[in-house]
Scaffold this motif. Sequence first.
Motif, PDB file in Angstrom:
ATOM      1  N   GLU A  96     -44.618 -79.119  -9.002  1.00  0.00           N
ATOM      2  CA  GLU A  96     -43.300 -80.152  -9.687  1.00  0.00           C
ATOM      3  C   GLU A  96     -42.464 -79.142 -10.662  1.00  0.00           C
ATOM      4  N   ARG A  97     -43.036 -77.930 -11.285  1.00  0.00           N
ATOM      5  CA  ARG A  97     -41.374 -77.615 -11.864  1.00  0.00           C
ATOM      6  C   ARG A  97     -40.967 -76.905 -11.104  1.00  0.00           C
ATOM      7  N   TRP A  98     -41.121 -76.879  -9.533  1.00  0.00           N
ATOM      8  CA  TRP A  98     -40.414 -75.663  -9.262  1.00  0.00           C
ATOM      9  C   TRP A  98     -39.502 -76.554  -7.929  1.00  0.00           C
ATOM     10  N   PHE A  99     -39.665 -77.713  -8.196  1.00  0.00           N
ATOM     11  CA  PHE A  99     -39.827 -78.686  -6.924  1.00  0.00           C
ATOM     12  C   PHE A  99     -38.118 -78.743  -6.254  1.00  0.00           C
ATOM     13  N   TYR A 100     -37.320 -78.420  -7.491  1.00  0.00           N
ATOM     14  CA  TYR A 100     -35.943 -78.135  -6.862  1.00  0.00           C
ATOM     15  C   TYR A 100     -35.205 -76.191  -6.547  1.00  0.00           C
ATOM     16  N   THR A 101     -36.037 -75.974  -7.032  1.00  0.00           N
ATOM     17  CA  THR A 101     -35.755 -74.605  -6.224  1.00  0.00           C
ATOM     18  C   THR A 101     -36.621 -74.895  -5.060  1.00  0.00           C
ATOM     19  N   ARG A 102     -37.086 -75.286  -5.116  1.00  0.00           N
ATOM     20  CA  ARG A 102     -37.645 -75.383  -3.267  1.00  0.00           C
ATOM     21  C   ARG A 102     -37.249 -76.682  -1.981  1.00  0.00           C
ATOM     22  N   VAL A 103     -36.281 -77.211  -3.570  1.00  0.00           N
ATOM     23  CA  VAL A 103     -34.884 -78.209  -2.351  1.00  0.00           C
ATOM     24  C   VAL A 103     -34.046 -76.999  -1.860  1.00  0.00           C
ATOM     25  N   LEU A 104     -33.746 -76.198  -2.698  1.00  0.00           N
ATOM     26  CA  LEU A 104     -32.901 -74.664  -2.492  1.00  0.00           C
ATOM     27  C   LEU A 104     -33.588 -74.368  -1.037  1.00  0.00           C
ATOM     28  N   LEU A 105     -34.743 -73.552  -1.405  1.00  0.00           N
ATOM     29  CA  LEU A 105     -35.360 -72.265  -0.054  1.00  0.00           C
ATOM     30  C   LEU A 105     -36.520 -72.652   0.504  1.00  0.00           C
ATOM     31  N   GLY A 106     -37.023 -73.920   0.214  1.00  0.00           N
ATOM     32  CA  GLY A 106     -38.348 -74.406   1.516  1.00  0.00           C
ATOM     33  C   GLY A 106     -39.073 -73.615   1.027  1.00  0.00           C
ATOM     34  N   ASP A 107     -39.898 -73.679   2.390  1.00  0.00           N
ATOM     35  CA  ASP A 107     -41.775 -72.607   1.678  1.00  0.00           C
ATOM     36  C   ASP A 107     -40.738 -71.141   1.827  1.00  0.00           C
ATOM     37  N   ALA A 108     -40.514 -70.471   1.350  1.00  0.00           N
ATOM     38  CA  ALA A 108     -40.178 -69.314   1.575  1.00  0.00           C
ATOM     39  C   ALA A 108     -40.654 -68.618   0.445  1.00  0.00           C
ATOM     40  N   LEU A 109     -39.620 -69.675  -0.871  1.00  0.00           N
ATOM     41  CA  LEU A 109     -39.872 -69.648  -2.223  1.00  0.00           C
ATOM     42  C   LEU A 109     -41.849 -69.137  -2.118  1.00  0.00           C
ATOM     43  N   SER A 110     -42.077 -69.606  -1.691  1.00  0.00           N
ATOM     44  CA  SER A 110     -43.871 -69.314  -1.851  1.00  0.00           C
ATOM     45  C   SER A 110     -44.702 -68.067  -1.737  1.00  0.00           C
ATOM     46  N   TRP A 111     -43.626 -68.215   0.339  1.00  0.00           N
ATOM     47  CA  TRP A 111     -43.963 -66.915   0.839  1.00  0.00           C
ATOM     48  C   TRP A 111     -43.789 -65.808  -0.267  1.00  0.00           C
ATOM     49  N   ALA A 112     -42.056 -65.435  -0.545  1.00  0.00           N
ATOM     50  CA  ALA A 112     -42.211 -64.084  -1.977  1.00  0.00           C
ATOM     51  C   ALA A 112     -42.806 -64.505  -3.078  1.00  0.00           C
ATOM     52  N   ARG A 113     -43.506 -65.552  -3.938  1.00  0.00           N
ATOM     53  CA  ARG A 113     -43.656 -65.336  -5.177  1.00  0.00           C
ATOM     54  C   ARG A 113     -45.304 -64.814  -4.238  1.00  0.00           C
ATOM     55  N   ALA A 114     -46.435 -65.162  -2.919  1.00  0.00           N
ATOM     56  CA  ALA A 114     -47.483 -65.003  -3.349  1.00  0.00           C
ATOM     57  C   ALA A 114     -48.069 -63.655  -3.246  1.00  0.00           C
ATOM     58  N   PRO A 115     -46.874 -63.160  -3.007  1.00  0.00           N
ATOM     59  CA  PRO A 115     -47.151 -61.455  -2.162  1.00  0.00           C
ATOM     60  C   PRO A 115     -46.736 -60.554  -2.907  1.00  0.00           C
ATOM     61  N   ALA A 116     -45.780 -61.202  -4.582  1.00  0.00           N
ATOM     62  CA  ALA A 116     -45.652 -60.222  -5.153  1.00  0.00           C
ATOM     63  C   ALA A 116     -46.864 -60.654  -6.106  1.00  0.00           C
ATOM     64  N   ALA A 117     -47.186 -61.509  -6.090  1.00  0.00           N
ATOM     65  CA  ALA A 117     -48.467 -61.209  -7.213  1.00  0.00           C
ATOM     66  C   ALA A 117     -49.972 -60.368  -6.755  1.00  0.00           C
ATOM     67  N   CYS A 118     -49.976 -59.551  -5.131  1.00  0.00           N
ATOM     68  CA  CYS A 118     -50.816 -59.264  -5.202  1.00  0.00           C
ATOM     69  C   CYS A 118     -50.493 -58.123  -4.573  1.00  0.00           C
ATOM     70  N   LEU A 119     -48.963 -57.940  -4.986  1.00  0.00           N
ATOM     71  CA  LEU A 119     -48.459 -56.483  -5.205  1.00  0.00           C
ATOM     72  C   LEU A 119     -48.658 -55.856  -6.448  1.00  0.00           C
ATOM     73  N   ASN A 120     -48.559 -56.951  -7.514  1.00  0.00           N
ATOM     74  CA  ASN A 120     -49.241 -56.527  -8.963  1.00  0.00           C
ATOM     75  C   ASN A 120     -50.097 -56.189  -9.071  1.00  0.00           C
TER      76      ASN A 120
END
Length: 565
Positions: free
Chosen positions: A36-60
Amino acid sequence: MGNFAANEGLSVFVILVWLGINAYLFVQFYMNFLTERWFYTRVLLGDALSWARAPAACLNFNCMLILLPVCRNLLSFLRGSIQCCSRTAARQLDRNITFHKLVAYMIAFHTAVHIIAHLFNFEWFMGAQLDRNNRSLPFVLSQIGNGDNAAYLNPIRTDQTNPTIVMFTTIAGLTGVVITLALILIITSSMEVIRRSYFEVFWYTHHLFIIFFIGLVFHGFGRIVRGQTATSLLENKPSQCADLFESWGENGTFCPKPEFAGNPPMTWKWVVGPMILYVCERLVRFYRSQQKVVITKVVMHPSKTLELQMKRKGFRMEVGQYVFMQCPCVSQLEWHPFTLTSAPEEDHFSVHIRIVGDWTQGLYEACGGDKNETQEAWKLPKMAIDGPFGTASEDVFGYEVVMLVGAGIGVTPFASVLKSVWYKHIQENQNVFTKKIYFYWLCPETQAFEWFADLLQSLEGQMTEKGMVDFLSYNIYLTRWKETEAAHFRVHHEAENDPITGLKQKTLYGKPNWDNEFTTIGTKHPEKKVGVFLCGPTQLADVLEKQCLSHSEAGVKFIFNKENF
């Protein structure tokens, strides 16, 4: 199956664990941004939000690992510590460069996914800002924070710009471009053809990792991806207020405007440990490089092979180890690895260097290789030495039966092994566990045999004198020859000693039939573990590794070991 488990079991387990952690992090962080915290962010970005953040964790995670396989002092310490407990575990450390490459490929993959997702994100951000429709939730979200510019959601604050400008004027965008360019240069210059033909290009561009890590640490400081704050979530629940966005903040409504903030930077927590370890590693290397090294003898062998015999106070080595060498008069920055060809029992350490590039040519000339007269000792170049470091060949004397396979100059680690065998038998050392050595040397040219033949002749004579002719079986193959030379050799085939090497064992022509060799050895040594050690090209390594996995005559297990440095 037994041979596969002995050779590859632990490696497969490690790779599966590594892949499993990557998969877990990807899925976990993908799901984290569906809350729910990222609901409004997803309104702007859709699934691309998760697709950006998930590989960032793997990069770390992978950037945390990438430096560890190249901390060679740490690996040597670990290898010596666990060797007494588990030889299989110690052999995994010899595959450090292979793992380093795998981690690099994983970093490249997740970087590509991360970049592509963020390219879509910036387009969505820009599209929401250009919409200019007060009845559109994305546009209303984009206008939040216009007054204080603090609690905003959309990092593109005006419709009078474009994503490219934002990319080069934000911390995240600028550092992202820098670390991506650094990564591209590092990976492309690491290709085999470039590394072997233009080693200096590989060496210098690889040090862009410093810029890469600096950019990586600062990449998240811009907090460009934002979610709803915990306090705002209590007052503006998306499930209740999202549809009432037109009346947010007005009198009589229970839905105030939501406030947003980015996550604090986390990358530094992942990489600070390995970075400190690597700094300590470089300090140790620097300290050892300052210790005085004296060149005691220079020998120019045929086929432009340079032998350097050196001494350094406190230098201790084991068979098959290697050192990194620097010659300041050739290059102040470049360090190159060379296998030690001396035995631990000798009062010096030596390397044999084939002249194949600019650096080795410069060293050759500095040592007087291009001059007819003998070089005076005081004119010899200063050398800096880092090491020695452990390799797979250290385990040679841990097997009762051993196969040593060297290709060309790749015979150098086995020079150390065979010299040590010679000394041990001279000293009548009864603690030698190894009872049989099969030695194979593959060379394309006759000249390459010359510098090593003296050692083999001495060893052959010593074994004959002590009645141990069966201890060492050696086969020397001339893999490329002219018909006229072959005819000449056949004429002398009946002579007592081989016309090329001077050994009793005749030189063979062509390439070994490895299937026959492994079958014969397996039949002769039932229920034994046979250590197979190679220093040679990848193609030969693939052939030998397949042979190790496919042969199990009479219960024998072939354990494959390859030099990697």
